[in-house]
Scaffold this motif. Structure first.
Motif, PDB file in Angstrom:
ATOM      1  N   ASN A 205       8.849  -1.512   5.377  1.00 28.30           N
ATOM      2  CA  ASN A 205       8.758  -0.147   4.868  1.00 28.30           C
ATOM      3  C   ASN A 205       9.737   0.042   3.719  1.00 28.30           C
ATOM      4  OD1 ASN A 205       6.856   1.041   6.863  1.00 28.30           O
ATOM      5  ND2 ASN A 205       8.443   0.385   8.278  1.00 28.30           N
TER       6      ASN A 205
ATOM      7  N   LYS B  68       0.830  -1.194   0.000  1.00 25.70           N
ATOM      8  CA  LYS B  68       0.000   0.000   0.000  1.00 25.70           C
ATOM      9  C   LYS B  68       0.872   1.254   0.000  1.00 25.70           C
ATOM     10  CE  LYS B  68      -3.584   2.225   2.751  1.00 25.70           C
ATOM     11  NZ  LYS B  68      -4.349   2.199   3.984  1.00 25.70           N
ATOM     12  N   ASN B  69       0.438   2.250  -0.764  1.00 21.59           N
ATOM     13  CA  ASN B  69       0.993   3.597  -0.681  1.00 21.59           C
ATOM     14  C   ASN B  69      -0.143   4.570  -0.961  1.00 21.59           C
ATOM     15  OD1 ASN B  69       0.749   4.098  -3.523  1.00 21.59           O
ATOM     16  ND2 ASN B  69       2.665   3.015  -3.868  1.00 21.59           N
ATOM     17  N   ARG B  70       0.158   5.861  -1.072  1.00 18.25           N
ATOM     18  CA  ARG B  70      -0.931   6.826  -1.244  1.00 18.25           C
ATOM     19  C   ARG B  70      -1.545   6.800  -2.641  1.00 18.25           C
ATOM     20  NH1 ARG B  70       3.443  11.312  -1.279  1.00 18.25           N
ATOM     21  NH2 ARG B  70       3.513  11.805  -3.491  1.00 18.25           N
ATOM     22  N   LYS B  71      -0.960   6.017  -3.565  1.00 23.87           N
ATOM     23  CA  LYS B  71      -1.457   5.986  -4.941  1.00 23.87           C
ATOM     24  C   LYS B  71      -2.175   4.685  -5.311  1.00 23.87           C
ATOM     25  CE  LYS B  71       1.352   9.513  -6.743  1.00 23.87           C
ATOM     26  NZ  LYS B  71       0.767  10.575  -7.448  1.00 23.87           N
TER      27      LYS B  71
ATOM     28  N   LYS C 269      10.691   2.794   0.143  1.00 29.34           N
ATOM     29  CA  LYS C 269      10.612   4.177  -0.298  1.00 29.34           C
ATOM     30  C   LYS C 269      11.003   4.250  -1.763  1.00 29.34           C
ATOM     31  CE  LYS C 269      11.968   8.550   1.693  1.00 29.34           C
ATOM     32  NZ  LYS C 269      12.777   9.188   2.704  1.00 29.34           N
TER      33      LYS C 269
ATOM     34  N   LYS D 101      -4.905  -0.521  -9.236  1.00 33.55           N
ATOM     35  CA  LYS D 101      -4.805   0.656 -10.102  1.00 33.55           C
ATOM     36  C   LYS D 101      -4.656   0.242 -11.563  1.00 33.55           C
ATOM     37  CE  LYS D 101      -2.447   5.019 -10.683  1.00 33.55           C
ATOM     38  NZ  LYS D 101      -1.373   5.896 -10.276  1.00 33.55           N
TER      39      LYS D 101
ATOM     40  N   ILE E 261       7.956   8.785  -1.801  1.00 23.99           N
ATOM     41  CA  ILE E 261       6.709   8.060  -1.593  1.00 23.99           C
ATOM     42  C   ILE E 261       6.994   6.891  -0.668  1.00 23.99           C
ATOM     43  CG2 ILE E 261       4.864   6.727  -2.666  1.00 23.99           C
ATOM     44  CD1 ILE E 261       5.220   8.386  -5.167  1.00 23.99           C
ATOM     45  N   LYS E 262       6.297   6.840   0.438  1.00 22.00           N
ATOM     46  CA  LYS E 262       6.431   5.755   1.396  1.00 22.00           C
ATOM     47  C   LYS E 262       5.533   4.594   0.983  1.00 22.00           C
ATOM     48  CE  LYS E 262       9.017   7.406   4.815  1.00 22.00           C
ATOM     49  NZ  LYS E 262      10.214   6.711   5.279  1.00 22.00           N
ATOM     50  N   HIS E 263       6.071   3.396   1.104  1.00 24.18           N
ATOM     51  CA  HIS E 263       5.322   2.180   0.785  1.00 24.18           C
ATOM     52  C   HIS E 263       5.365   1.264   1.999  1.00 24.18           C
ATOM     53  CE1 HIS E 263       5.578   3.006  -3.627  1.00 24.18           C
ATOM     54  NE2 HIS E 263       6.675   3.628  -3.243  1.00 24.18           N
ATOM     55  N   THR E 264       4.279   0.573   2.258  1.00 24.44           N
ATOM     56  CA  THR E 264       4.290  -0.458   3.298  1.00 24.44           C
ATOM     57  C   THR E 264       3.854  -1.771   2.673  1.00 24.44           C
ATOM     58  OG1 THR E 264       2.025   0.055   3.984  1.00 24.44           O
ATOM     59  CG2 THR E 264       3.802   1.137   5.208  1.00 24.44           C
TER      60      THR E 264
ATOM     61  N   GLN F  75      -2.931   0.134  -4.205  1.00 22.73           N
ATOM     62  CA  GLN F  75      -2.808  -1.041  -3.348  1.00 22.73           C
ATOM     63  C   GLN F  75      -2.614  -2.239  -4.259  1.00 22.73           C
ATOM     64  OE1 GLN F  75      -6.358  -1.272  -0.980  1.00 22.73           O
ATOM     65  NE2 GLN F  75      -5.995   0.690   0.002  1.00 22.73           N
TER      66      GLN F  75
END
Length: 196
Positions: free
Chosen positions: A179, A118-121, A181, A140, A188-191, A123
């Motif tokens: 985590n 997941k990131n802000r853009k 990046k 996406k 952009i941070k990714h988990t 899943q």
């Protein structure tokens, strides 16, 4: 320039065409060292000629079929970004400086695991089948056909390359959450969370 820089993207001068830049550059001892991926540049460590008072990075200037030309001009350098280009080519290659804080000494394993990413853009769900193959399902881009990946340790940085994607820096693991990046356009941070 001293330090390690990670590829972000290559773009045409008019900005209409862009590709992931899967390469790493380290500047030290007045030379540039470079390591790519199996997708771009190859996995062998390359060493440039000395760079005293130069805005050029020259890995090889004597072209042959087995040893292609690799010569770059530095277009722009800032504290966190570097732009280089091949003199005879319209594409600019954009790199971001890696912070020392992105290094880790944990043992982080992906192989055989199912991951929720997941990131802000977007899943995604990913299954890392082997050390080089994966299955990726994206909400996406449902037809995204990434099937291979590669992981390297370079200058203490843990880097993941995927087919058709930008490089990822693996920063750390906290429990079942990993985590990562990326540096394209902005940090952009990714988990990635391991699924049961």
């Amino acid at each position: 320039m001293k330090g390690t820089w990670i590829g972000e993207y290559s773009k045409s001068e008019n900005g209409t065409i862009a590709f992931p830049e899967r390469n790493l550059l380290t500047f030290k001892n007045n030379k540039c060292y470079s390591k790519g991926s199996k997708y771009d540049y190859g996995t062998e460590l390359r060493e440039s000629k000395n760079m005293y008072f130069s805005n050029d990075i020259i890995f090889n200037e004597d072209y042959s079929e087995n040893n292609p030309l690799e010569y770059y001009e530095i277009v722009k350098i800032e504290s966190d970004s570097l732009v280089i280009k091949i003199p005879s080519n319209e594409f600019q290659h954009v790199y971001r400086k890696l912070p020392e804080s992105a290094k880790h000494n944990q043992t982080i394993d992906f192989i055989g695991k199912k991951i929720f990413w997941k990131n802000r853009k977007f899943q995604d769900s990913i299954y890392f089948k082997t050390d080089s193959t994966l299955v990726r399902m994206s909400n996406k881009r449902p037809n995204y056909k990434t099937t291979s990946w590669e992981r390297i340790n370079y200058e203490g940085f843990d880097i993941m390359f995927m087919d058709g994607d930008v490089p990822y820096v693996i920063e750390n693991q906290n429990g079942k959450t990993i985590n990562l990046k990326t540096f394209h356009k902005s940090d952009i941070k990714h988990t990635m969370t391991e699924l049961e």
